[in-house]
Write a protein that holds these residues in place. Structure first.
Motif, PDB file in Angstrom:
ATOM      1  N   ARG A   1      39.992 -12.283 -50.157  1.00  0.00           N
ATOM      2  CA  ARG A   1      40.258 -13.528 -49.434  1.00  0.00           C
ATOM      3  C   ARG A   1      39.335 -13.744 -48.233  1.00  0.00           C
ATOM      4  O   ARG A   1      39.564 -14.648 -47.433  1.00  0.00           O
ATOM      5  CB  ARG A   1      41.731 -13.591 -48.969  1.00  0.00           C
ATOM      6  N   ALA A   2      38.303 -12.933 -48.092  1.00  0.00           N
ATOM      7  CA  ALA A   2      37.374 -13.124 -46.985  1.00  0.00           C
ATOM      8  C   ALA A   2      36.344 -14.201 -47.314  1.00  0.00           C
ATOM      9  O   ALA A   2      35.774 -14.814 -46.412  1.00  0.00           O
ATOM     10  CB  ALA A   2      36.666 -11.808 -46.654  1.00  0.00           C
TER      11      ALA A   2
ATOM     12  N   GLY B   1      41.646 -12.273 -44.359  1.00  0.00           N
ATOM     13  CA  GLY B   1      41.377 -11.449 -45.518  1.00  0.00           C
ATOM     14  C   GLY B   1      40.882 -10.056 -45.159  1.00  0.00           C
ATOM     15  O   GLY B   1      41.022  -9.589 -44.028  1.00  0.00           O
ATOM     16  N   PHE B   2      40.298  -9.396 -46.142  1.00  0.00           N
ATOM     17  CA  PHE B   2      39.836  -8.021 -45.940  1.00  0.00           C
ATOM     18  C   PHE B   2      38.654  -7.719 -46.854  1.00  0.00           C
ATOM     19  O   PHE B   2      38.330  -8.477 -47.769  1.00  0.00           O
ATOM     20  CB  PHE B   2      40.969  -7.024 -46.179  1.00  0.00           C
ATOM     21  N   HIS B   3      37.997  -6.615 -46.582  1.00  0.00           N
ATOM     22  CA  HIS B   3      36.916  -6.106 -47.410  1.00  0.00           C
ATOM     23  C   HIS B   3      37.288  -4.717 -47.896  1.00  0.00           C
ATOM     24  O   HIS B   3      37.931  -3.949 -47.171  1.00  0.00           O
ATOM     25  CB  HIS B   3      35.607  -6.014 -46.619  1.00  0.00           C
ATOM     26  N   GLN B   4      36.878  -4.405 -49.116  1.00  0.00           N
ATOM     27  CA  GLN B   4      36.984  -3.015 -49.555  1.00  0.00           C
ATOM     28  C   GLN B   4      35.583  -2.448 -49.710  1.00  0.00           C
ATOM     29  O   GLN B   4      34.709  -3.080 -50.319  1.00  0.00           O
ATOM     30  CB  GLN B   4      37.731  -2.861 -50.877  1.00  0.00           C
ATOM     31  N   PHE B   5      35.401  -1.279 -49.143  1.00  0.00           N
ATOM     32  CA  PHE B   5      34.172  -0.520 -49.351  1.00  0.00           C
ATOM     33  C   PHE B   5      34.452   0.523 -50.413  1.00  0.00           C
ATOM     34  O   PHE B   5      35.381   1.322 -50.273  1.00  0.00           O
ATOM     35  CB  PHE B   5      33.747   0.159 -48.044  1.00  0.00           C
ATOM     36  N   GLN B   6      33.696   0.489 -51.506  1.00  0.00           N
ATOM     37  CA  GLN B   6      33.806   1.548 -52.507  1.00  0.00           C
ATOM     38  C   GLN B   6      32.416   1.986 -52.926  1.00  0.00           C
ATOM     39  O   GLN B   6      31.585   1.166 -53.345  1.00  0.00           O
ATOM     40  CB  GLN B   6      34.605   1.137 -53.745  1.00  0.00           C
ATOM     41  N   CYS B   7      32.192   3.274 -52.820  1.00  0.00           N
ATOM     42  CA  CYS B   7      30.913   3.849 -53.221  1.00  0.00           C
ATOM     43  C   CYS B   7      31.162   5.048 -54.120  1.00  0.00           C
ATOM     44  O   CYS B   7      32.272   5.578 -54.201  1.00  0.00           O
ATOM     45  CB  CYS B   7      30.097   4.263 -51.996  1.00  0.00           C
ATOM     46  N   VAL B   8      30.117   5.466 -54.777  1.00  0.00           N
ATOM     47  CA  VAL B   8      30.108   6.746 -55.479  1.00  0.00           C
ATOM     48  C   VAL B   8      28.817   7.453 -55.098  1.00  0.00           C
ATOM     49  O   VAL B   8      27.766   6.809 -54.973  1.00  0.00           O
ATOM     50  CB  VAL B   8      30.210   6.570 -57.014  1.00  0.00           C
ATOM     51  N   VAL B   9      28.898   8.751 -54.861  1.00  0.00           N
ATOM     52  CA  VAL B   9      27.714   9.542 -54.532  1.00  0.00           C
ATOM     53  C   VAL B   9      27.648  10.718 -55.491  1.00  0.00           C
ATOM     54  O   VAL B   9      28.678  11.172 -56.020  1.00  0.00           O
ATOM     55  CB  VAL B   9      27.734  10.037 -53.073  1.00  0.00           C
ATOM     56  N   PRO B  10      26.455  11.261 -55.745  1.00  0.00           N
ATOM     57  CA  PRO B  10      26.335  12.425 -56.637  1.00  0.00           C
ATOM     58  C   PRO B  10      27.125  13.622 -56.121  1.00  0.00           C
ATOM     59  O   PRO B  10      27.443  13.728 -54.937  1.00  0.00           O
ATOM     60  CB  PRO B  10      24.823  12.708 -56.625  1.00  0.00           C
ATOM     61  N   LEU B  11      27.409  14.543 -57.032  1.00  0.00           N
ATOM     62  CA  LEU B  11      28.212  15.710 -56.684  1.00  0.00           C
ATOM     63  C   LEU B  11      27.614  16.500 -55.531  1.00  0.00           C
ATOM     64  O   LEU B  11      28.345  17.018 -54.674  1.00  0.00           O
ATOM     65  CB  LEU B  11      28.363  16.627 -57.906  1.00  0.00           C
ATOM     66  N   ASP B  12      26.297  16.587 -55.481  1.00  0.00           N
ATOM     67  CA  ASP B  12      25.678  17.387 -54.424  1.00  0.00           C
ATOM     68  C   ASP B  12      25.601  16.654 -53.092  1.00  0.00           C
ATOM     69  O   ASP B  12      25.040  17.172 -52.123  1.00  0.00           O
ATOM     70  CB  ASP B  12      24.287  17.871 -54.850  1.00  0.00           C
ATOM     71  N   GLN B  13      26.160  15.436 -53.026  1.00  0.00           N
ATOM     72  CA  GLN B  13      26.171  14.654 -51.795  1.00  0.00           C
ATOM     73  C   GLN B  13      27.588  14.497 -51.230  1.00  0.00           C
ATOM     74  O   GLN B  13      27.873  13.558 -50.492  1.00  0.00           O
ATOM     75  CB  GLN B  13      25.563  13.274 -52.048  1.00  0.00           C
ATOM     76  N   ALA B  14      28.466  15.440 -51.568  1.00  0.00           N
ATOM     77  CA  ALA B  14      29.826  15.386 -51.033  1.00  0.00           C
ATOM     78  C   ALA B  14      29.812  15.414 -49.505  1.00  0.00           C
ATOM     79  O   ALA B  14      30.662  14.805 -48.848  1.00  0.00           O
ATOM     80  CB  ALA B  14      30.655  16.549 -51.576  1.00  0.00           C
ATOM     81  N   GLY B  15      28.839  16.093 -48.928  1.00  0.00           N
ATOM     82  CA  GLY B  15      28.723  16.142 -47.478  1.00  0.00           C
ATOM     83  C   GLY B  15      28.457  14.773 -46.880  1.00  0.00           C
ATOM     84  O   GLY B  15      28.958  14.447 -45.792  1.00  0.00           O
ATOM     85  N   ALA B  16      27.664  13.969 -47.581  1.00  0.00           N
ATOM     86  CA  ALA B  16      27.403  12.604 -47.112  1.00  0.00           C
ATOM     87  C   ALA B  16      28.680  11.771 -47.150  1.00  0.00           C
ATOM     88  O   ALA B  16      28.928  10.958 -46.248  1.00  0.00           O
ATOM     89  CB  ALA B  16      26.309  11.957 -47.971  1.00  0.00           C
ATOM     90  N   LEU B  17      29.506  11.976 -48.171  1.00  0.00           N
ATOM     91  CA  LEU B  17      30.765  11.242 -48.261  1.00  0.00           C
ATOM     92  C   LEU B  17      31.717  11.681 -47.145  1.00  0.00           C
ATOM     93  O   LEU B  17      32.426  10.857 -46.560  1.00  0.00           O
ATOM     94  CB  LEU B  17      31.398  11.475 -49.634  1.00  0.00           C
TER      95      LEU B  17
END
Length: 433
Positions: free
Chosen positions: A13-14, A300-316
């Motif tokens: 709804r943004a 309204g609102f925003h959703q942030f959804q990302c995916v990162v590679p397994l070796d980037q768990a630290g970045a998440l």
């Protein structure tokens, strides 16, 4: 067919659009309409379902089951049928949609166009990998395609409806034991434990709720849910509720969210528990609260959804730390491990970890999301087009290296750009790079 001018929005709804909308009830009527983007229940959060100052075709009245092979489990349905209704109809018969997103109100056409993923992605991949045929409406003519139509197939699944109006799809359903879920819930006390539990899970369905307000040693704490289908007495579904009006801005203030998250975390005993739930309560828990998006107020609102590679768990983890210190997160935050499966050029999934967090539509939140998007890019990850409303063309081009292949197919399928939407224009997806 009558066109009606309306103002409408995605689920967040943004962002809004105003334009003429047609709502055909038969495929024969649909075929006579001028080419325009198709929309469903508008459960994408940003501008993917919007076509401001243009026309759109509402597909929700085209919601019939056309065929079902009880031996193979292949069902053919019109694209306006919701995935929740498909589950309701077939779970008692021993079949479930192979992949289900977080809402049962998503239409089948939308599930194809976004190549949705679910709580079992780590095992069986994305929705599009279980489609056996798709019927497209191109230039007023029906065209049935299959996986052998390689480039058109990969441009259609996850392709935002830009290769033609998706009128029906044939889906290989998944055999299930019954229409209840046996759900094991366990606490994760912090980030490392949460990731370890996701990595070790062998359950068919796995998802983690995460307290996006927790800091320090508690950063990343949450609840891991593991589910299996079962048979037996179906628990009585909890009664539906609704949000009748836009909530005031303080409804999701920092103290309220922190208190709610702490209570939600403690609802699961320290030693865990196993409960029996109706299927819809496990897969679509928020669907019981109609219009829950009004909790974020009229902005309204925003959703942030990302995916990162397994070796980037630290970045998440670094993203989550930034979110926790911002004081902007809502109670709605999800962490999952994903497998490799994806079916289209613009399909979101990759093997790695995905984080989804909702934020009220405020200037500070938009600035934070911009920083998170940059961190995602640096980590070699992706943003989910079904949720995005703020990313830049440059970011999306970097995240989706197969964009040029998609653009080539779409330019041939829709040379006049009749199916373009606010999202494809904002992200310049239809422009050759």
């Amino acid at each position: 067919m009558t066109w009606k001018t309306d103002t409408y929005a995605g689920w967040g709804r943004a962002l809004t659009a105003t334009g003429d909308i047609a709502r055909p009830e038969r495929a024969s009527v649909l075929a006579k309409l001028p080419a325009a983007p198709a929309i469903g229940n508008k459960r994408s959060y940003g501008d993917a379902p919007l076509n401001d100052k243009g026309r759109a075709i509402d597909m929700t009245r085209l919601d019939r089951v056309l065929d079902f092979d009880a031996a193979s489990g292949v069902v053919t349905v019109e694209s306006g049928l919701t995935i929740g209704e498909l589950a309701r109809l077939f779970a008692p018969k021993g079949w479930l949609p192979p992949v289900m997103p977080g809402t049962g109100f998503a239409t089948i056409g939308g599930c194809v166009a976004m190549d949705v993923h679910g709580k079992n992605h780590h095992h069986i991949g994305s929705f599009g990998q279980h489609i056996t045929a798709i019927t497209l409406l191109q230039n007023g003519k029906q065209r049935r395609i299959a996986p052998k139509d390689t480039t058109l197939w990969q441009a259609t699944i996850g392709g935002l409806g830009q290769t033609g109006v998706i009128t029906s799809a044939s889906i290989q359903m998944l055999a299930c034991k019954g229409d209840v879920m046996m759900v094991t819930e366990r606490r994760a006390e912090g980030w490392d434990e949460h990731i370890a539990l996701l990595d070790a899970s062998q359950a068919t369905y796995t998802v983690g709720w995460i307290d996006a307000t927790a800091r320090g040693d508690a950063l990343g704490r949450g609840i891991l849910e593991e589910g299996e289908t079962g048979a037996g007495l179906v628990p009585k579904p909890k009664p539906s509720k609704s949000v009748p009006f836009n909530a005031p801005h303080f409804a999701l203030s920092k103290p309220i969210v922190r208190a709610f998250n702490a209570a939600y975390y403690r609802r699961v005993p320290a030693d865990g528990r196993t409960v029996v739930k109706p299927i819809q309560d496990f897969f679509f828990p928020l669907d019981r609260i109609h219009d829950w998006n009004k909790l974020y107020g009229k902005r309204g609102f925003h959703q942030f959804q990302c995916v990162v590679p397994l070796d980037q768990a630290g970045a998440l983890r670094a993203m989550l730390d930034k979110i926790a210190h911002s004081g902007l997160a809502s109670p709605l935050a999800v962490l999952k491990r994903m497998g490799e499966g994806r079916a289209g050029y613009l399909s979101f999934p990759m093997e790695g970890y995905t984080l989804a967090v909702d934020f009220p539509n405020r200037a500070a939140a938009r600035e934070l999301i911009g920083e998170l998007e940059d961190m995602t890019t640096s980590a070699g990850g992706r943003l989910y087009l079904a949720k995005d409303a703020l990313a830049t063309p440059e970011q999306m081009a970097a995240m989706y290296p197969q964009l040029p292949q998609w653009q080539k197919v779409v330019a041939k399928a829709d040379p006049k750009g009749a199916l373009a939407t606010d999202m494809t224009r904002r992200l310049q997806l239809r422009s050759a790079t």
